[in-house]
Design an enzyme around this catalytic site. Structure first.
Site: not given
Length: 345
Positions: A87, A190, A226
């Protein structure tokens, strides 16, 4: 890899909370002139950077979060670091940053955990060593261009059991006057700026008495995306485990683990669009992430409507509780690691 015994640092293990605490070291790598440095363990928690670095000026800053746990046999295990390595690479590629090699990432995490092994909370306390990798542009640029230098810092922080008395359901407020991420933007990686954008709506929600906020999709404002810092997971009316499929949602490693365990429990698992109108029919809802694994949600407030989840008792749903227990048991070595998720230090 030899290390100090976990839980031997002079800390009040029962009252750690979730906050920064100084440890022995963090590990630092620098990419310059086409190659990464070998990495050094650094005691000083302050970083000297150029005033024109692209991390501060243009937001070339990404991070990760993972944990290490002490097992009863005295060993220390890191939970799914390979997934964080992947990620971090995806986030770096999106921001035109030089990615840190995935194999070296896992070894770097092992190295810094080993050096701080005595700061890993002892087995039985419910605590863990939270590990925060941070990658940012550290080279000087005034025009909008990718940096010519990048710095990776990996810092370990001992944290306590988020739920000392067991899972505690919370109420969530639907945020429909702010967007978390734009379609075709950077919501799926992220990036530090994604979290800065949430600070104001998060604060406004907390002032109203809601610990977490729930975002809808930015395009139509009608589908669940989310929570502020966590993925949305639920058990729908058919008993399936469901979570939103959206290009603007960050793929959660905790959510990925929960989906694998749900399948292992015989549940259907669906990644699909979840209309906000469907929420009132859901049997269970939870926010999931590294810090807590899951936070059960028993009430969702959407405009003037109060939606109760899971009946009148408002407790943690049985599937949520089961999946939470299974993740925690694997992390702490109390159950077989049948998926080979943990990496020994």
């Amino acid at each position: 890899m030899a290390h100090r015994a976990p839980g031997t640092a002079n800390l009040d293990w029962a009252n750690l909370g979730f906050e920064f605490r100084q440890t022995r070291s963090h590990i630092k790598f620098v990419w310059k002139n086409g190659e990464w440095s070998e990495g050094e363990l650094v005691a000083d928690p302050y970083v000297k950077v150029h005033i024109a670095n692209t991390g501060l000026h243009y937001g070339q800053a990404i991070f990760e979060g993972l944990k290490a746990f002490a097992w009863q046999d005295g060993s220390i295990r890191i939970f799914r670091p390979q997934e964080n390595a992947k990620r971090l690479r995806m986030s770096a590629e999106r921001l035109l940053m030089t990615a840190f090699p995935e194999d070296k990432f896992v070894e770097a995490v092992r190295r810094v955990v080993a050096d701080n092994a005595d700061y890993v909370p002892p087995f039985g306390t419910g605590g863990s060593l939270y590990i925060r990798p941070l990658l940012f542009g550290s080279g000087a640029r005034i025009g909008l261009n990718p940096s010519d230098e990048y710095t990776l810092l990996i810092m370990p922080i001992p944290v306590g059991d988020y739920y000392k008395g067991g899972l505690s359901p919370v109420s969530a407020l639907v945020i429909d006057d702010y967007d978390r991420a734009a379609p075709r933007g950077v919501g799926h990686v992220k990036v530090a700026g994604n979290y800065a954008a949430d600070l104001l709506p998060n604060l406004l929600g907390k002032k109203k008495g809601y610990p977490i906020g729930l975002y809808l999709d930015a395009k139509t404002n009608s589908f669940v995306e989310e929570f502020s810092t966590s993925n949305f997971v639920a058990i729908d009316s058919s008993g399936a485990f469901v979570t939103p499929r959206s290009p603007t949602v960050l793929p959660s490693i905790t959510n990925k683990s929960l989906m694998d365990l749900a399948r292992d429990e015989g549940l259907a698992v669906q990644e699909r669009a979840i209309p906000i109108t469907e929420v009132k029919t859901l049997r269970e809802v939870a926010a999931c992430g590294t810090a807590v694994v899951v936070t059960p949600v028993n009430r969702i407030v959407y405009r003037d409507e109060v939606i109760k989840i899971g009946g009148e008792d408002g407790g943690t749903g049985p599937v949520t509780a089961k999946l939470y227990s299974r993740v925690r048991a694997i992390q702490q070595g109390e159950a077989e690691d049948k998926f080979s998720w943990t990496v020994k230090v």
